[in-house]
Design a protein around this motif. Structure first.
Motif, mmCIF file in Angstrom:
data_model
loop_
_atom_site.group_PDB
_atom_site.id
_atom_site.type_symbol
_atom_site.label_atom_id
_atom_site.label_comp_id
_atom_site.label_asym_id
_atom_site.label_seq_id
_atom_site.Cartn_x
_atom_site.Cartn_y
_atom_site.Cartn_z
ATOM 1 N N ARG A 1 0.819 -1.210 0.000
ATOM 2 C CA ARG A 1 0.000 0.000 0.000
ATOM 3 C C ARG A 1 0.858 1.267 0.000
ATOM 4 N N GLY A 2 2.008 1.215 0.653
ATOM 5 C CA GLY A 2 2.856 2.397 0.745
ATOM 6 C C GLY A 2 3.377 2.898 -0.581
ATOM 7 N N HIS A 3 3.301 2.062 -1.632
ATOM 8 C CA HIS A 3 3.778 2.465 -2.957
ATOM 9 C C HIS A 3 2.639 2.630 -3.952
ATOM 10 N N THR A 4 1.404 2.543 -3.485
ATOM 11 C CA THR A 4 0.254 2.671 -4.388
ATOM 12 C C THR A 4 -0.726 3.718 -3.853
ATOM 13 N N PRO A 5 -0.396 4.993 -4.004
ATOM 14 C CA PRO A 5 -1.274 6.065 -3.500
ATOM 15 C C PRO A 5 -2.470 6.283 -4.419
ATOM 16 N N ALA A 6 -3.325 5.262 -4.509
ATOM 17 C CA ALA A 6 -4.413 5.293 -5.483
ATOM 18 C C ALA A 6 -5.360 6.471 -5.256
ATOM 19 N N ALA A 7 -5.766 6.688 -4.004
ATOM 20 C CA ALA A 7 -6.720 7.764 -3.723
ATOM 21 C C ALA A 7 -6.139 9.128 -4.087
ATOM 22 N N ALA A 8 -4.864 9.330 -3.753
ATOM 23 C CA ALA A 8 -4.223 10.608 -4.052
ATOM 24 C C ALA A 8 -4.104 10.835 -5.553
ATOM 25 N N VAL A 9 -3.720 9.799 -6.289
ATOM 26 C CA VAL A 9 -3.592 9.935 -7.740
ATOM 27 C C VAL A 9 -4.971 10.139 -8.379
ATOM 28 N N ASP A 10 -6.000 9.521 -7.821
ATOM 29 C CA ASP A 10 -7.360 9.764 -8.320
ATOM 30 C C ASP A 10 -7.704 11.255 -8.254
ATOM 31 N N ILE A 11 -7.320 11.875 -7.136
ATOM 32 C CA ILE A 11 -7.602 13.302 -6.966
ATOM 33 C C ILE A 11 -6.843 14.135 -7.988
ATOM 34 N N LEU A 12 -5.577 13.796 -8.216
ATOM 35 C CA LEU A 12 -4.783 14.531 -9.200
ATOM 36 C C LEU A 12 -5.385 14.382 -10.597
ATOM 37 N N GLU A 13 -5.886 13.199 -10.901
ATOM 38 C CA GLU A 13 -6.515 12.995 -12.212
ATOM 39 C C GLU A 13 -7.814 13.792 -12.318
ATOM 40 N N GLN A 14 -8.583 13.842 -11.242
ATOM 41 C CA GLN A 14 -9.826 14.603 -11.260
ATOM 42 C C GLN A 14 -9.565 16.091 -11.479
ATOM 43 N N ARG A 15 -8.479 16.560 -10.948
ATOM 44 C CA ARG A 15 -8.123 17.974 -11.114
ATOM 45 C C ARG A 15 -7.370 18.220 -12.421
ATOM 46 N N GLN A 16 -7.129 17.136 -13.169
ATOM 47 C CA GLN A 16 -6.436 17.220 -14.467
ATOM 48 C C GLN A 16 -5.049 17.846 -14.323
ATOM 49 N N VAL A 17 -4.364 17.465 -13.255
ATOM 50 C CA VAL A 17 -3.004 17.939 -13.020
ATOM 51 C C VAL A 17 -2.038 17.135 -13.878
ATOM 52 N N LYS A 18 -1.120 17.813 -14.533
ATOM 53 C CA LYS A 18 -0.163 17.157 -15.425
ATOM 54 C C LYS A 18 1.274 17.212 -14.899
ATOM 55 N N ARG A 19 1.603 18.248 -14.150
ATOM 56 C CA ARG A 19 2.993 18.454 -13.744
ATOM 57 C C ARG A 19 3.066 18.304 -12.218
ATOM 58 N N VAL A 20 3.526 17.114 -11.796
ATOM 59 C CA VAL A 20 3.514 16.752 -10.375
ATOM 60 C C VAL A 20 4.935 16.542 -9.873
ATOM 61 N N PHE A 21 5.227 17.178 -8.749
ATOM 62 C CA PHE A 21 6.503 17.003 -8.045
ATOM 63 C C PHE A 21 6.280 15.872 -7.036
ATOM 64 N N ASN A 22 6.847 14.707 -7.303
ATOM 65 C CA ASN A 22 6.476 13.509 -6.543
ATOM 66 C C ASN A 22 7.631 12.912 -5.739
ATOM 67 N N GLN A 23 7.263 12.112 -4.780
ATOM 68 C CA GLN A 23 8.217 11.275 -4.056
ATOM 69 C C GLN A 23 8.735 10.212 -5.025
ATOM 70 N N PRO A 24 10.031 9.897 -5.022
ATOM 71 C CA PRO A 24 10.542 8.891 -5.975
ATOM 72 C C PRO A 24 9.820 7.561 -5.861
ATOM 73 N N GLU A 25 9.430 7.195 -4.645
ATOM 74 C CA GLU A 25 8.765 5.916 -4.429
ATOM 75 C C GLU A 25 7.415 5.823 -5.135
ATOM 76 N N TYR A 26 6.854 6.956 -5.545
ATOM 77 C CA TYR A 26 5.572 6.957 -6.240
ATOM 78 C C TYR A 26 5.720 7.030 -7.758
ATOM 79 N N GLY A 27 6.954 7.182 -8.230
ATOM 80 C CA GLY A 27 7.168 7.361 -9.667
ATOM 81 C C GLY A 27 6.676 6.195 -10.500
ATOM 82 N N GLY A 28 6.987 4.965 -10.064
ATOM 83 C CA GLY A 28 6.569 3.802 -10.826
ATOM 84 C C GLY A 28 5.065 3.676 -10.922
#
Length: 501
Positions: free
Chosen positions: A376-403
Motif C-alpha cells: 500500500r505504501g507504494h500505491t497512493p491510489a486515492a491521491a492519484v485519483d484526486i490529481l486525475e480529477q483535477r487534471q493535473v499534469k505536472r507533479v513534483f512527486n516522491q521517488p517511491e511513487y514514480g513507478g
C-alpha cells in the motif's frame, strides 16, 4: 572389491544431490509463492513492467526516456530489458501472480543450483543449512525486480568458474551462453566478467608450474569471449557501458537505500554470519590461498559497501571457500555418502517430473483462491485519483511513487532510474525535499512549472509547503499529502476532499 564399493558410492553422490537440490528449490518456490506479497514491496517493479510492455508493444528497444516529466527524450537504455519483458508478460497473463511466480521460481532455482554446487564438497544437510543462511541474509532484497531473475544465472556462472579453478583447469565453454542471458536480465553481469580474472588467478596459483602459461591463455581467451558475449544483446556494445553507468553516480549512491553501506549499529543475519565466519576461521585455523583470500575479502568489501551486495556475498562466498573448507575439515579425504539407497537415473527423472507437475497443480490451485496485492505504501491510489480529477499534469512527486504514476499514465518528476536523472539533478532534488535547501525546492517547483506535489506526510518538504505562499494542502492520509499551486487547474475541484492540516 574396494574399487567396486567406491564406484557404487560415487554413483549415489552424483545422483542424490541433484534430487535433494531440486526438492529444496521446490520448497523455496512454494514458500515464496505463499508469501508472495513480500515480493511486491518496491515501486520500481511498476516501471519495470511498464517498460517491458512498451518493448512488447513496439517490438523495439528504448534508446531514450518515454515516461518522465523532467527527462523526456533524454538518452537511456534498459540494462534489464529481458527481465522487464518477462515480468510484463507474466503480469499481463496472471496479474500480480505472474511476477510473484517468476520471482519465486528464480529464488527456488537459485537455491537448487547453490545446493547442487555445494554438494561436491558438503553433504546435503550442510548444503541446505548454508542455503538457508544465504536466504536469511539476503531476504531484505527479495523483491520482484530484475536482479532476482538474474540470481540463478549468477550462481551457476560463478559456481562453474570456481569448479574449474578447483579442478585446476579452464572454464567450460558451456558457461559462455550464460553471459548474454545474464546481460539481458540485469546489469550485475559486470561482476561476472570481473570474477573471470579473479577466479582465474586461483586456478593458476594451484596449477603445476609447467601448465600455468597454457592455462592462463585459456582463461584469458574465455574472458575475451565472455566480454564479446556480453555484447550479444539488442544494444550491442552499449550494453556493458550502460550497465557500468550506475557506478559513476558518486554521491547519489549514498542516498539510495539499497546502495548505502551496512550499518553495524544493528545486528542482523549478515553481521552474525560475518562474525561467525571470522570466529570459525580463527577457531579451526583454516588456510586459504592468496587468490581465494582476495576473492573472499572482495566479496566482504562489496557487502559492507552496499547492502544490495549482501546476497552476492551470501551465495558466492560459500562457493569460494567450499573446497578448502571441506579438505581441511576432513584431512583424510572427502566424505562419501552412505549407499543404502541407490537412485536409478530414471527414478530421478520421474521424481523431477513429479515435482514439476505437482508444483504447477499447486500453483494453479493457489492462484485460483488467492489475490496478491502490491504494498500500500507504494500505491497512493486515492491521491492519484484526486490529481486525475483535477487534471493535473505536472507533479513534483516522491521517488517511491514514480513507478505507480507511470502505470496511471502520469509523467513523474522522478522515479527509480537514477542513471537517467543523474547525480547532480537527484542530489539537488533530495536536498530540496529533505529541507536542507528551501531555495532549491522553490526553484525546482517554479522552473518545472509544477502544479501539484505528491509527497510522504513525513517528508520535510511537505511540511515546508504548508508555510509557503501560493501553495495549499488539499489532501492527506496516513502516508501521502497533496499540495496544489493556488490558481492552478481547478477542474472538478469539488471532487477532491479538503483535508485539514
Amino acid at each position: 572389491m574396494s574399487i567396486s564399493i567406491e564406484s557404487r558410492s560415487t554413483a549415489v553422490v552424483s545422483r542424490a544431490p541433484g534430487l535433494v537440490a531440486l526438492c529444496a528449490g521446490a520448497g523455496i518456490y512454494v514458500f515464496f509463492l505463499v508469501h508472495g506479497n513480500y515480493l511486491l514491496q518496491d515501486s520500481d517493479t511498476y516501471w519495470h513492467i511498464k517498460i517491458g510492455q512498451w518493448i512488447i508493444d513496439h517490438r523495439a528497444m528504448p534508446y531514450s526516456d518515454v515516461y518522465s516529466l523532467t527527462r523526456l527524450g533524454e538518452p537511456w537504455i534498459s540494462s534489464s530489458w529481458l527481465a522487464e519483458v518477462l515480468y510484463a508478460a507474466a503480469y499481463g497473463w496472471l496479474d500480480w501472480g505472474g511476477p510473484v511466480i517468476l520471482a519465486s521460481l528464480a529464488l527456488g532455482a537459485t537455491v537448487a543450483i547453490f545446493i547442487y554446487l555445494l554438494s561436491a564438497n558438503f553433504d546435503p544437510a550442510r548444503a541446505i543449512v548454508l542455503a538457508m543462511l544465504a536466504l536469511l541474509m539476503s531476504a531484505h532484497h527479495f523483491i520482484a525486480r530484475p536482479h532476482i531473475l538474474a540470481m540463478p544465472v549468477m550462481v551457476a556462472f560463478v559456481g562453474g568458474l570456481m569448479a574449474a579453478a578447483d579442478r585446476r583447469s579452464s572454464p567450460s565453454w558451456l558457461l559462455l551462453p550464460l553471459i548474454p542471458l545474464w546481460t539481458s536480465l540485469h546489469g550485475g553481469f559486470v561482476l561476472g566478467l570481473a570474477l573471470i580474472g579473479a577466479i582465474g588467478l586461483e586456478a593458476l596459483w594451484s596449477a603445476d608450474a609447467e601448465r600455468r602459461i597454457a592455462l592462463a591463455a585459456r582463461w584469458a581467451l574465455f574472458g575475451v569471449a565472455a566480454l564479446v558475449a556480453s555484447c550479444a544483446t539488442p544494444y550491442g556494445w552499449y550494453t556493458p557501458l550502460g550497465a557500468a553507468s550506475i557506478l559513476g553516480l558518486g554521491e547519489l549512491l549514498s542516498v539510495i537505500t539499497e546502495w548505502q553501506a551496512v550499518n553495524f549499529g544493528t545486528f542482523g543475519f549478515f553481521e552474525g554470519a560475518l562474525l561467525g565466519l571470522i570466529g570459525l576461521a580463527f577457531y579451526r585455523g583454516f588456510v586459504l590461498s592468496p587468490p581465494r583470500i582476495m576473492l573472499l575479502l572482495g566479496l566482504i568489501w562489496m557487502a559492507l559497501t552496499h547492502v544490495r551486495n549482501i546476497e552476492i556475498f551470501a551465495f558466492l562466498a560459500p562457493l569460494v571457500v567450499a573446497k578448502p573448507f571441506a579438505e581441511q575439515s576432513n584431512p583424510g579425504g572427502a566424505a562419501i555418502l552412505p549407499s543404502e539407497v541407490r537412485l536409478n537415473p530414471y527414478i530421478t527423472l520421474v521424481a523431477a517430473l513429479t515435482i514439476a507437475v505437482a508444483g504447477w497443480v499447486s500453483t494453479s490451485s493457489y492462484l485460483a483462491h488467492h489475490h496478491y496485492a502490491f504494498a500500500r505504501g507504494h500505491t497512493p491510489a486515492a491521491a492519484v485519483d484526486i490529481l486525475e480529477q483535477r487534471q493535473v499534469k505536472r507533479v513534483f512527486n516522491q521517488p517511491e511513487y514514480g513507478g505507480y504514476m507511470i502505470t496511471r499514465g502520469m509523467r513523474p518528476f522522478i522515479d527509480g532510474r537514477a542513471e537517467l536523472y543523474g547525480e547532480k539533478f537527484v542530489m539537488k532534488y533530495f536536498h530540496a525535499i529533505e529541507g536542507r535547501r528551501v531555495d532549491d525546492l522553490i526553484q525546482m517547483l517554479d522552473d518545472y512549472q509544477i502544479e501539484a506535489t505528491l509527497l510522504f506526510v513525513k517528508t520535510p518538504a511537505s511540511q515546508i509547503l504548508d508555510h509557503i505562499q501560493g501553495w495549499k494542502r488539499i489532501y492527506a492520509d496516513d502516508l501521502v499529502v497533496i499540495h496544489v499551486r493556488e490558481g492552478g487547474p481547478q477542474a472538478n475541484a469539488t471532487a477532491a476532499p479538503d483535508v485539514p492540516r
